[in-house]
Design an enzyme around this catalytic site. Structure first.
Site, short mmCIF file in Angstrom:
data_model
loop_
_atom_site.label_atom_id
_atom_site.label_comp_id
_atom_site.label_asym_id
_atom_site.label_seq_id
_atom_site.Cartn_x
_atom_site.Cartn_y
_atom_site.Cartn_z
N LEU A 222 -6.00 -1.46 103.39
CA LEU A 222 -6.97 -2.35 103.88
C LEU A 222 -7.77 -2.22 105.02
O LEU A 222 -8.98 -2.37 105.11
CB LEU A 222 -6.19 -3.92 104.01
CG LEU A 222 -7.11 -5.06 104.39
CD1 LEU A 222 -7.78 -5.52 103.26
CD2 LEU A 222 -6.24 -6.19 105.20
N ILE A 291 -21.92 3.19 94.61
CA ILE A 291 -21.97 1.81 94.65
C ILE A 291 -22.44 1.12 96.02
O ILE A 291 -21.99 1.57 97.03
CB ILE A 291 -20.57 1.26 94.58
CG1 ILE A 291 -20.04 1.84 93.07
CG2 ILE A 291 -20.50 -0.45 94.36
CD1 ILE A 291 -18.49 1.89 92.87
N TYR A 494 6.07 1.65 92.15
CA TYR A 494 5.41 2.61 93.15
C TYR A 494 6.42 3.44 93.61
O TYR A 494 7.87 2.82 94.27
CB TYR A 494 4.89 1.55 94.09
CG TYR A 494 3.96 2.47 95.27
CD1 TYR A 494 2.71 2.53 95.15
CD2 TYR A 494 4.49 2.81 96.32
CE1 TYR A 494 2.03 2.98 95.96
CE2 TYR A 494 3.77 3.35 97.25
CZ TYR A 494 2.19 3.51 97.30
OH TYR A 494 1.56 4.03 97.93
#
Lengths: 585, 585
Positions: A222, A291, A494
């Site tokens: 993040l 993008i 994971y």
């Protein structure tokens, strides 16, 4: 150096790293994380125990200065870009170019750079557009002067997606999007925001919070990864149960390609207007274009955010619980299940306890292990984030506690839950600390049907033992795993793998070979190629096992349609096949 | 004739139609629906009042036998197909060919066929494969002998998607998929089923119910439309809040193209493996190949299913309520809001009431309109389906009732809710009944942001008044609308338009022109081109307003990649541009 400066190659902020604060004790520098500044006496002993090798300060290998190839600069292109962009937004600095030519693969990228390896081909030039017009002009210049363009977001991928193809003869221009980081507009009535694609997750949340909103997309990266990067890799965030994965969050995105701009002029919550161009932008991994912006769903900041945690007697109990939670109607924003090893790694990061804290901690452990009979080597732990109105959060917690009893779990409190999530942001710093001792660690993930979870985890563990032994790895290889996401039809697992490269002639090569062997084992036992990391270069060779030939052709033909000159020549995923010359390994 | 036989051209089952049971009264034949067999004395008066034209039994125009062009049969292809398929699965029967060459557009297709129009080009041959191998063989034969292939599911589209391009010179082979209707396997552990694409919604639900499951996808066309058709049009079902739209339900699909089979060999709940071929299969509208099977999510049959209904003073109150429901955490499986006209249409289908029922009904109406002060011409009504565990349903109903009070709504009971949903399945039969009086009716839908709902509805109403007047439409044109789906960022609005073609030289042309004008108005006011009906032929010319040129090229290039010879030449959506020769209008 501003406090938010990043290390050019390693994970994370330059002010944050692990360092010895005693012969057997480490601390995290800086003041940015809950762990920062605290002495952690348990970590090195745990790592030594798990890997079966000593970690001795005297053995640390010093970093070497990375070698950077000379740039191949096309004079006409350079002249054109000089007219477009001021000097402070064009760079041929070797470290800047190198920093834009890798992601965060430990062994194949970061360790390789810092401990004597080098990259044969890197970006020749880095440019920083400030708006969509500049991006279009850069693309036009690249077409005119036959250059290769590589969009760059946060550089946090772990798929080799930014590694430049060795055979690329054109000038490679990295387009660093991070100056395009504005929230262009907020539409309160419809719960949307139009946002430039170079914004990082942290900056996005900060900007939205000022207006009382959140996006809620929370990948582990993040702090550094960008909106554009999330779309290009088809990212997943830990709170997807509430906010969705990136494909649920993004209503519309703008992609600048060599054939013009791909965008929908009438974005809507849901449409049926034939084959959707936007559908191919997700997972495009830099192959199609840049993008530049996206319309995303935003939500009022939740009234309440509460953590929780549970301890189970076994991973299987935990999995059964996760499945039961899905059948209930109180799914929390995030719910994760870690296996015993990962639980113990988390515990090993606790600061030295003193006085009442030490006594309380001992008492809790005594109660759990002696009175309740939990076994530290087989238990599993669940961390939970609940968000919503007070009523909603209360209802979720009550439902989770009720269900937990059915699975013989012990409620372990909010603080352990919060701690579990904060560790997420610390883990890559650990990896980088241990790499100086020749300990390589990497994470990889897969999605599997519910009834294959145990099989895939066991098969991966078995394969690692066999492969490591066959290659003369010293000590014990380490594999931990967690379920990070649940879906109707399966989950994301994971994995974290680590072992010492001590004594190996080519530790990086061995690590890569073992990792590829494990990927194959995971596929063979019903796992997917990737849940959210993407394909990039390191999973490329497995694609023909995953998609049929006609399926690969479908997306490659789309690429040729908008980029017939392969200006966006980074060669990730299907667009890098059949040229197999990945520079990894 | 078996009871499940369909009318070859009109909507629905052959045993079900509206017929006069008195000079001013109609009934629905058969015994299949709640409405069947009951006398409905209020319908014709309501339609006369709304449209301002008389509906007189004596004015009914008899159907004429449709004209069918002679088939263009390629002898080598025919010989090849004769070797592949037995005679009972190949047909050149004119009615069968015609039935496979249209959908359920009232004016452009069904009415046109039955009241003297004709199609210049239809399928030349209809084949019915029973398995994927046969589909592959048919595609191979088409490539070898240069034929055009058109996949056929339920034939329920309202987009002109099955209309054959007039300029198509090759033999057109319609591939009727409905013999491929098996549930191949059910995976209880992971909540999935592998299902052949030719299964209808009803058959799918019946097969799953035998094992205690439901798919939950419930489009209005459930009885006739097929799994493959849902995927090809990117369909939406009324219970999407619980089960998802088709893109949420389908985990993996198999598409047979001229370049081979597009499929994923490791389907998973969620993946990040680069650009996804499957993403383009949604909304492919027959342009890419034949969808043969899909892996879909299934769910245990809910413990409880309960209906509910609410009456609001205004549509705006109802919209505000719908938005508040989304912010709550008790979203029911389905929640719809109809405007006053649509509410009254529903009321006009009630049977004649006698005795206690008549008294009770009068009393309820008196209470609502006199005591509570509701106005029949401005109110709006909400119908609700709640599904889940008993606790979940109880919680939803309690939350909805609590919220409803805030919006001055009156709870109108379960029976009115159930009735609202059952009308969904009857409405197309009404349309077909009134067409014999020259009354044309068509539905079309859009998705709009929350804050554009009122604007789009008002603009459509205004435009219809203006356009109808300008074209000399007699009586009053009718427009009703409902919100059928809600999303975070907007809703689906479903319009029903009707007017009398009496006195017009070219009523079909006028209807088409007005409809296209309304579509433009909807786009201009922020609506999307379609929420779930798709593009087909009738929305094709609007596509350049919706997608940028590069966006259209992206998907068209993908099509060329797997179908370079345009074997799947039906020319829907982007794949029909720029050749503008649609046979509609």
């Amino acid at each position: 150096m501003p406090s938010d400066a990043r290390h050019p190659h390693r994970w994370g902020f330059a002010d944050t790293r692990l360092e010895f604060d005693g012969p057997r004790s480490v601390r995290m520098t800086g003041a940015r994380y809950p762990l920062s500044g605290q002495s952690m006496p348990h970590l090195i002993p745990y790592v030594e125990q798990m890997l079966g090798v000593p970690v001795d300060q005297a053995d640390a290998v010093p970093e070497s200065a990375p070698q950077v190839p000379v740039p191949r600069l096309n004079a006409a292109l350079m002249a054109s870009l000089e007219r477009l962009l001021p000097a402070d937004r064009r760079s041929t600095d070797p470290i800047v170019r190198l920093a834009h030519s890798h992601g965060q693969l430990a062994v194949g990228e970061v360790d390789r750079l810092l401990y004597g390896g080098h990259f044969a081909r890197v970006a020749d030039l880095v440019v920083e557009p400030v708006d969509e017009e500049e991006v279009r002009a850069i693309v036009a210049a690249a077409i005119e002067h036959d250059a290769c363009l590589v969009p760059f977001g946060g550089g946090t991928n772990v798929s080799g997606a930014l590694m430049c193809p060795e055979e690329e003869a054109r000038t490679i221009v990295s387009i660093d999007m991070r100056r395009m980081s504005r929230v262009l507009s907020i539409d309160r009535a419809n719960g949307c925001a139009l946002v430039e694609a170079g914004i990082t997750g942290s900056a996005l949340e900060e900007a939205l919070a000022a207006d009382g909103y959140t996006c809620g997309h929370t990948p582990d990266s993040l702090e550094f990864s960008t909106l554009g990067g999330w779309i290009a890799t088809n990212a997943s965030g830990m709170k997807k149960n509430r906010y969705g994965n990136i494909e649920d969050i993004v209503i519309e995105a703008t992609l600048v390609t060599p054939s013009g701009t791909v965008e929908t002029r009438r974005p809507a919550a849901r449409t049926s207007t034939g084959m959707q161009p936007l559908a191919l932008v997700f997972g495009s991994e830099g192959n199609l274009g840049v993008i530049t912006k996206a319309l995303i769903a935003i939500h009022p900041k939740p009234e309440e955010c509460r953590y929780g945690s549970l301890v189970f007697r076994s991973f299987a109990d935990g999995v059964a619980f996760l499945k039961a939670v899905r059948a209930d109607d109180a799914l929390p924003a995030s719910i994760r299940l870690v296996n015993s090893r990962e639980f113990r790694l988390g515990q090993s990061l606790r600061p030295a306890a003193h006085g009442i804290h030490a006594w309380k901690s001992r008492l809790q452990r005594t109660w759990l292990f002696s009175v309740r009979g939990f076994d530290l080597t087989t238990l599993a732990a669940c961390t939970i984030v609940m968000e919503g109105t007070r009523r909603e959060v209360a209802r979720q917690e009550s439902a989770l506690r009720r269900l937990a009893k059915r699975f013989r779990a012990v409620w372990a409190g909010a603080e352990n839950g919060r701690r579990g999530y904060s560790l997420t942001f610390a883990i890559a710093y650990l990896r980088d600390f241990f790499s100086q001792f020749g300990i390589a660690a990497e994470s990889f993930e897969t999605s599997v049907p519910w009834d294959r979870i145990a099989e895939v985890c066991a098969a991966a563990e078995r394969a690692l033992t066999v492969e490591a032994a066959a290659r003369g790895v010293s000590g014990h290889p380490y594999l931990s795993y967690r379920v990070t996401q649940t879906y109707h039809a399966g989950v994301c697992i994971y994995f974290t793998m680590a072992f010492s490269g001590r004594g190996l002639t080519d530790p990086g090569g061995v690590f890569h070979d073992i990792e590829q062997a494990l990927r194959q084992v995971i596929l063979d036992h019903g796992g997917s190629l990737s849940h959210h990391h993407g394909v990039g270069k390191i999973r490329q060779r497995f694609l023909p096992q995953v998609h049929s030939g006609a399926g690969l052709e479908l997306v490659r033909a789309a690429k040729r349609g908008v980029d017939p000159g392969n200006i966006f020549g980074i060669g990730n995923g299907a667009c890098g096949l059949p040229q197999t010359g990945s520079s990894i390994k």
